[in-house]
Each structure stands twice: as structure tokens, then as C-alpha cells.
Write an enzyme that holds these catalytic residues in place. Structure first.
Site, PDB file in Angstrom:
ATOM      1  N   GLY A 106       0.828  -1.210   0.000  1.00 13.94           N
ATOM      2  CA  GLY A 106       0.000   0.000   0.000  1.00 13.94           C
ATOM      3  C   GLY A 106       0.863   1.260   0.000  1.00 13.94           C
ATOM      4  O   GLY A 106       0.429   2.323  -0.438  1.00 13.94           O
ATOM      5  N   GLU A 113      10.522  -4.882   0.973  1.00 14.82           N
ATOM      6  CA  GLU A 113       9.941  -5.566   2.139  1.00 14.82           C
ATOM      7  C   GLU A 113      10.062  -7.082   1.996  1.00 14.82           C
ATOM      8  O   GLU A 113      10.374  -7.786   2.961  1.00 14.82           O
ATOM      9  CB  GLU A 113       8.467  -5.184   2.289  1.00 14.82           C
ATOM     10  CG  GLU A 113       8.272  -3.753   2.744  1.00 14.82           C
ATOM     11  CD  GLU A 113       6.826  -3.339   2.816  1.00 14.82           C
ATOM     12  OE1 GLU A 113       6.541  -2.346   3.489  1.00 14.82           O
ATOM     13  OE2 GLU A 113       5.970  -3.999   2.191  1.00 14.82           O
TER      14      GLU A 113
HETATM   15  O1  LIG Z   1       4.329  -0.652   1.041  1.00 17.04           O
HETATM   16  C1  LIG Z   1       3.957  -0.521   2.190  1.00 17.04           C
HETATM   17  C2  LIG Z   1       3.853  -1.584   3.152  1.00 17.04           C
HETATM   18  O2  LIG Z   1       3.567  -2.859   2.661  1.00 17.04           O
HETATM   19  C3  LIG Z   1       3.128  -1.280   4.454  1.00 17.04           C
HETATM   20  O3  LIG Z   1       3.689  -2.117   5.413  1.00 17.04           O
HETATM   21  C4  LIG Z   1       1.630  -1.490   4.363  1.00 17.04           C
HETATM   22  O4  LIG Z   1       1.100  -0.686   3.331  1.00 17.04           O
HETATM   23  C5  LIG Z   1       0.919  -1.192   5.684  1.00 17.04           C
HETATM   24  O5  LIG Z   1       1.036   0.143   6.002  1.00 17.04           O
HETATM   25  P1  LIG Z   1       0.192   0.814   7.168  1.00 17.04           P
HETATM   26  O6  LIG Z   1       0.706   0.233   8.453  1.00 17.04           O
HETATM   27  O7  LIG Z   1       0.469   2.279   7.025  1.00 17.04           O
HETATM   28  O8  LIG Z   1      -1.240   0.498   6.919  1.00 17.04           O
END
Ligand SMILES: O=C[C@H](O)[C@H](O)[C@H](O)COP(=O)(O)O
Length: 253
Positions: A106, A113
């Protein structure tokens, strides 16, 4: 005076603190730090373990955001080329299913990651209760993030449309810049909403997407997560573990 957190922020903090207390032990020296809005709480809790334990630790970042978090917290930043095997990586997630498959990306960080997740002996995700689901795509509406080489973006959209069960796929656009989101690797991201039938088998879907020309990485993480921590509104934490065990740690009195 400590800031009063909103219920969502409090549940992120709870998940992060519980995961750090359980998985980041004094003997762990190589630690991956993920991306997203829950991860700052991970770093806060690690810093709270004190300078003595953090002095000889090295932290690896999944992107610009976590690099900044590590540096600003006064922790030592390392590189995956120097440290290809990590003790533990803690990251956020967009959605986690009953088998610990995740949607991630997201924030467009899913390539790095996944590298740090696979490099770690233990990969743990932390999130608030909204990310805890049975089936991927139930709560996270934007779809599966697909990082693609810019040159292949149009052909990827055509190849996705030609699949037997095609997704609704869009190029992710930036919010405060004209044009698309550009990842830390210089690529674009396509968000693809697949029919439920496809989401029921994330491993098969991951393989299908990965084969399309120009795809750099897919934001489906399958078979990598050892444990997921979800902070709940009532102050409890739900823990889902590899193998199917689910437990709830009661809220502190
Ligand atoms: O690319 C982003 C990552 O996968 C984040 O870990 C994921 O989007 C979750 O983000 P948040 O904790 O802000 O919802």
C-alpha cells in the site's frame, strides 16, 4: 504530557509494542525494519530497550521511510549486501488472512519488504484490527499492488486484462505530484482488484502475476509470515501464528 492517540493509532501501537516485546530479544543483532504507519511504533519500542542493547545492533530498511526512522532514532543503519541474513524483521501489512498470507505494498515498498522478510529467520507483521481478515481483498479495497518496470506498464495492463479472470487494474497515481507513484526502485505500481475466486488462492495468484512480463514484485506475501499481531479496540492483541494458532492477549487492567 504524552499525546492521546486515536483508537486506531492506539491499536497500531499496541500491536507493535507486543510484537517487539515478544520477538526482538537482546541477543538479536540484525533487525529489519518495515514500512508504513505502524512501524514508527516498532522503532519507538526498540529504542526504549535502551542504548546498551542497541549499541551493537544493525538495522536494515525496507525503503526511504524506514531508513529515515532508523537514522533519526540514532540506530545504526546497515545494508542487505553486508547482512544478507537477519534475526528478525517486523513490518506492517495491508491485510492478513487466516493462513497468514498478506497483501502488502500500500506504500509501494513491497519489493524491498519481501527481500528483508525472506532474509529474516523470523518475519512478523503488525497492524490494527482492520487488517485482520479471513480472505485477502475483504477489507483492503485497492487490490494487489504490482511493481512494474515503467517500460512494461502498458503491456502489463494489457496482459492483466487478457487473463481468464481479469482484474480491474489501474496505474497508481501520486497524490501531491503530477503523474504516477515511483517506487524507491524507480518503478511504477499497478493496483489490481481480482475476483474473489482468484483471491481464495493467493499462492496461485502470486505465481500467475509474477510470470507477466515486466513485473518486478507482487504485494502478495505467502508462506513467509511467522506471526501477525493485531491491536484491538478494547486494548487486547490478537496473535495469529504460523500453523493456525490464534490467541488473544487480554488488555492490560
Ligand atoms: O508498502 C507498504 C507496506 O507494505 C506497508 O507495510 C503497508 O502498506 C501497511 O502500512 P500501514 O501500516 O500504514 O497500513
Amino acid at each position: 504530557m504524552a499525546a492521546v492517540l486515536s483508537p486506531i493509532e492506539a491499536s497500531k501501537q499496541l500491536a507493535a509494542y507486543t510484537a517487539v516485546d515478544t520477538h526482538v530479544l537482546p541477543e538479536h543483532k540484525l533487525i529489519g525494519i518495515g514500512s508504513g504507519s505502524t512501524v514508527p511504533y516498532v522503532v519507538d519500542r526498540i529504542v526504549a530497550q535502551g542504548p546498551a542493547v542497541n549499541r551493537d545492533r544493525v538495522f536494515l530498511a525496507t525503503g526511504f521511510q524506514s531508513q529515515q526512522l532508523i537514522v533519526h532514532a540514532g540506530l545504526r543503519l546497515g545494508d542487505i549486501e553486508q547482512f544478507p541474513e537477519l534475526d528478525v524483521t517486523i513490518d506492517g501489512a495491508d491485510e492478513v488472512d487466516a493462513d497468514l498470507n498478506c497483501i502488502k505494498g500500500g506504500g509501494a515498498c513491497h519489493l524491498r519488504e519481501k527481500v528483508l522478510a525472506e532474509a529474516a529467520k523470523t518475519f512478523v507483521v503488525v497492524a490494527d484490527y482492520r487488517k485482520n481478515s479471513q480472505l485477502l481483498g475483504t477489507n483492503y479495497a485497492p487490490g494487489v499492488p504490482i511493481e512494474v518496470s515503467p517500460f512494461a506498464m502498458t503491456s502489463l495492463l494489457r496482459n492483466l486484462a487478457a487473463l481468464p479472470l481479469p482484474p480491474v487494474a489501474v496505474l497508481r497515481m501520486a497524490r501531491a505530484k503530477a503523474g504516477p507513484v515511483v517506487t524507491d526502485n524507480g518503478n511504477f505500481v499497478v493496483d489490481a482488484v481480482f475476483p474473489d475466486g482468484e483471491m481464495r488462492d493467493p499462492v496461485a495468484l502470486l505465481h500467475k502475476i509474477k510470470l507477466l512480463t515486466g513485473v518486478v514484485e507482487v504485494g502478495l506475501f505467502c508462506g513467509i509470515v511467522k506471526a501477525a499481531y493485531f491491536g484491538n479496540q478494547d486494548g487486547s492483541v490478537t496473535v495469529k501464528k504460523e500453523g493456525g494458532e490464534v490467541s488473544t492477549i487480554a488488555a492490560a487492567p
